[in-house]
Design an enzyme around this catalytic site. Structure first.
Site, PDB file in Angstrom:
ATOM      1  N   GLY A  13       5.184   4.403  -7.796  1.00  0.00           N
ATOM      2  CA  GLY A  13       5.335   3.010  -7.386  1.00  0.00           C
ATOM      3  C   GLY A  13       4.413   2.131  -8.202  1.00  0.00           C
ATOM      4  N   ALA A 129      -3.787  -7.408  -2.899  1.00  0.00           N
ATOM      5  CA  ALA A 129      -3.269  -7.536  -4.268  1.00  0.00           C
ATOM      6  C   ALA A 129      -1.820  -7.973  -4.203  1.00  0.00           C
ATOM      7  CB  ALA A 129      -3.371  -6.206  -5.007  1.00  0.00           C
ATOM      8  N   LYS A 183      -4.765   0.398  11.820  1.00  0.00           N
ATOM      9  CA  LYS A 183      -4.017  -0.387  10.837  1.00  0.00           C
ATOM     10  C   LYS A 183      -2.607  -0.683  11.360  1.00  0.00           C
ATOM     11  CE  LYS A 183      -3.039  -1.735   6.460  1.00  0.00           C
ATOM     12  NZ  LYS A 183      -3.597  -2.826   5.729  1.00  0.00           N
TER      13      LYS A 183
HETATM   14  O1  PAF Z   1       0.255  -5.894   5.462  1.00  0.00           O
HETATM   15  C1  PAF Z   1      -0.547  -6.819   5.247  1.00  0.00           C
HETATM   16  O2  PAF Z   1      -0.215  -7.880   4.750  1.00  0.00           O
HETATM   17  C2  PAF Z   1      -1.989  -6.599   5.606  1.00  0.00           C
HETATM   18  O3  PAF Z   1      -2.105  -5.286   6.086  1.00  0.00           O
HETATM   19  C3  PAF Z   1      -2.589  -7.561   6.649  1.00  0.00           C
HETATM   20  C4  PAF Z   1      -3.892  -7.017   7.125  1.00  0.00           C
HETATM   21  C5  PAF Z   1      -1.668  -7.798   7.807  1.00  0.00           C
HETATM   22  C6  PAF Z   1      -3.012  -8.870   6.021  1.00  0.00           C
HETATM   23  O4  PAF Z   1      -2.057  -9.593   5.385  1.00  0.00           O
END
Ligand code: PAF
Length: 313
Positions: A13, A129, A183
């Site tokens: 990727g 990024a 997360k």
């Molecule tokens: O997926 C994303 O964009 C990121 O994990 C987060 C923390 C939600 C911030 O944009």
């Protein structure tokens, strides 16, 4: 015996996260090969950051290129993980290390036949990024990356210390399962709503409609985590979400970026995973289910191979 420092890392990727880690690994002296949909010769690629531009040249292989793959970092989006690893499967060495660095969960079972008994390592990152073009990635914000084995592995293995463990802000996490849940929970509360409202992360703190939706999802996620036996994560979640929203207020979430680019989103691997986990215990998550259906209705049914990340501006 494998020389861990000389063994190249294949990065599956060549999106924002893939190219960011390609630059960082090579800067730390770890050789890298990019794996794209089609083999190329070399990719001259620029990483743009607050410290200026840095240009590197990477070898590009296709999934069916000749040669063995011993170290694989998978940075494609969740819906593409299984097919992308399966395409590379015949090239994986018997002792290959596979690390998946993608948002969402729920591909372990589907991936198992491709891994043929090899462990599935997982990574969680808060690096920001975004891909400006095929040859430029913008490193918008520094974050931390944790890698570990969800099945449990207390100490960093040799491949880690000789590879990604050499990078700044990358650590071995013996409790990666906890980090994955954290997360996932943060992504459950932020990503779908920002994709639906078409807003940056900070709007979930300031825009009344987006904030209402976010609070309803947050309450439901807290209850879901408790029901799934994760009370500490549940208790910390409101504070964690507020901190992420403040730190990334100006960013577009990865799911909003996918939606704007017309790519398939990761909703089934984020909110869909939580809904399925709760349903298996007889629980219902009406706000997550409604969001899941609304985001699914927005997206085209196409497979995506581009890795994203947090997108400013
Ligand atoms: O997926 C994303 O964009 C990121 O994990 C987060 C923390 C939600 C911030 O944009």
């Amino acid at each position: 015996m494998t020389d861990d420092t000389a063994t190249p890392w294949h990065i599956l990727g060549a999106g924002a996260m893939g190219t960011l880690f390609a630059h960082r690994l090579e800067a730390a002296g770890v050789p890298v090969v990019l794996v794209a949909r089609e083999a190329g010769t070399m990719l001259v690629h620029t990483l743009r950051s607050a410290n200026g531009d840095s240009e590197r040249e990477f070898a590009v292989e296709g999934p069916a290129s000749p040669g063995t793959v011993r170290r694989l970092l998978v940075t494609v989006k969740a819906p593409s993980v299984t097919a992308a690893v399966a395409a590379l499967g015949p090239r994986l060495a018997a002792d290959a290390v596979v690390v998946v660095l993608a948002n969402g969960r729920g591909y372990r079972e589907a991936l198992a036949p491709c891994l043929g008994g090899r462990p599935l390592y997982r990574g969680v990152t808060s690096e920001g990024a975004w891909r400006e073009s095929a040859s430029v990635t913008v490193h918008a914000g520094e974050g931390r990356t944790s890698i570990g084995n969800p099945a449990g592995e207390p100490l960093p293995p040799r491949w880690f210390t000789a590879g990604p463990g050499r990078l700044p802000r990358v650590g071995w996490d013996a409790a990666i399962e906890q980090a994955l849940w954290e997360k996932l929970a943060v992504n459950c509360v932020i990503n779908g709503i920002t994709a639906l409202h078409g807003c940056r992360n900070g709007a979930l703190l300031t825009d009344p409609a987006a904030r209402r939706d976010c609070e309803a999802l947050l309450l439901e996620t807290v209850a879901a985590l408790r029901a799934l036996g994760r009370p500490q994560l549940a208790a910390a979640l409101p504070g964690t979400v507020a901190a992420v929203l403040r730190a990334t207020a100006a960013n577009r979430s990865s799911m909003l970026a996918d939606r704007l680019a017309g790519r398939e989103t990761e909703i089934d691997y984020i909110n869909g995973f939580l809904v399925a986990r709760c349903a298996a215990q007889g629980g219902r998550l009406p706000h997550h289910t409604a969001l899941l259906e609304r985001v699914r209705a927005l997206q085209p049914t196409l497979a995506s191979g581009a890795a994203g990340g947090s997108h400013p501006a």
